[in-house]
Design a protein around this motif. Structure first.
Motif, PDB file in Angstrom:
ATOM      1  N   VAL A   2       8.602  -5.253  13.024  1.00  0.00           N
ATOM      2  CA  VAL A   2       8.115  -6.376  13.819  1.00  0.00           C
ATOM      3  C   VAL A   2       7.920  -7.571  12.888  1.00  0.00           C
ATOM      4  N   GLN A   3       8.335  -8.739  13.353  1.00  0.00           N
ATOM      5  CA  GLN A   3       8.152  -9.965  12.581  1.00  0.00           C
ATOM      6  C   GLN A   3       7.466 -11.010  13.430  1.00  0.00           C
ATOM      7  N   SER A  25       9.246 -10.918  17.055  1.00  0.00           N
ATOM      8  CA  SER A  25      10.538 -10.290  17.317  1.00  0.00           C
ATOM      9  C   SER A  25      10.575  -8.909  16.681  1.00  0.00           C
ATOM     10  N   GLY A  26      11.589  -8.140  17.066  1.00  0.00           N
ATOM     11  CA  GLY A  26      11.747  -6.809  16.506  1.00  0.00           C
ATOM     12  C   GLY A  26      11.572  -5.740  17.569  1.00  0.00           C
ATOM     13  N   LEU A 100       2.236  -4.095  20.966  1.00  0.00           N
ATOM     14  CA  LEU A 100       2.415  -2.678  21.245  1.00  0.00           C
ATOM     15  C   LEU A 100       3.854  -2.328  20.883  1.00  0.00           C
ATOM     16  N   TYR A 101       4.038  -1.368  19.975  1.00  0.00           N
ATOM     17  CA  TYR A 101       5.377  -1.062  19.478  1.00  0.00           C
ATOM     18  C   TYR A 101       5.592   0.445  19.489  1.00  0.00           C
ATOM     19  N   PRO A 102       6.839   0.878  19.634  1.00  0.00           N
ATOM     20  CA  PRO A 102       7.126   2.310  19.699  1.00  0.00           C
ATOM     21  C   PRO A 102       7.039   2.966  18.326  1.00  0.00           C
ATOM     22  N   ILE A 103       6.453   4.179  18.298  1.00  0.00           N
ATOM     23  CA  ILE A 103       6.401   4.976  17.063  1.00  0.00           C
ATOM     24  C   ILE A 103       7.165   6.275  17.210  1.00  0.00           C
ATOM     25  N   ASP A 112      -2.227  -5.738  14.948  1.00  0.00           N
ATOM     26  CA  ASP A 112      -2.157  -7.180  14.760  1.00  0.00           C
ATOM     27  C   ASP A 112      -1.133  -7.503  13.678  1.00  0.00           C
ATOM     28  N   PHE A 113      -0.239  -8.402  14.013  1.00  0.00           N
ATOM     29  CA  PHE A 113       0.786  -8.843  13.074  1.00  0.00           C
ATOM     30  C   PHE A 113       0.608 -10.340  12.833  1.00  0.00           C
TER      31      PHE A 113
END
Length: 124
Positions: A2-3, A25-26, A100-103, A112-113
């Motif tokens: 993720v960026q 993005s990502g 929220l991103y897939p693992i 938090d990014f």
């Protein structure tokens, strides 16, 4: 991966305007709150404005009436329109996105990014 990437900083005279943009993005499932923070030398990073997925926004008292945050959920982007800029607005502006991103298959994590920051200088 993720960026979060900011753009739009620069040098402006007092009373002038700038527009910052921030794009996430990502490998993203969804983006929740996004916001702008700023930090100048000797001070802690502080909230400028934040916006939720439903467009509810919060502003620091020092920028109310001068700054406007907006969000485009189609491409995970937020903007900060800064008008009537003052020398005390000079700082590095950072974008933060709660993502929220897939693992794994059907499994997600949130975190938090932060972006790398963009300098805003208000000076005559």
């Amino acid at each position: 991966q993720v960026q979060v990437v900011e753009s739009g900083g620069g040098l402006v005279r007092p009373g002038g305007s700038l527009r910052l943009a921030c794009a996430a993005s990502g490998d993203i499932f969804s983006v929740k709150d996004m916001g702008w923070y700023r930090q100048d030398p000797g001070n802690e990073r502080a909230l400028v404005a934040s916006i939720a997925k439903n467009d509810e926004s919060v502003y620091a008292d020092s920028v109310k009436g001068r700054f406007t945050i907006a969000r485009d959920n189609t491409n995970y982007t937020i903007y900060l329109q800064m008008n009537n800029l003052k020398p005390e607005d000079t700082a590095v502006y950072f974008c933060k996105a709660n993502i929220l991103y897939p693992i794994a298959t059907a499994r997600y994590a949130d975190g938090d990014f932060w972006g790398q920051g963009t300098q805003v200088t208000v000076s005559s």
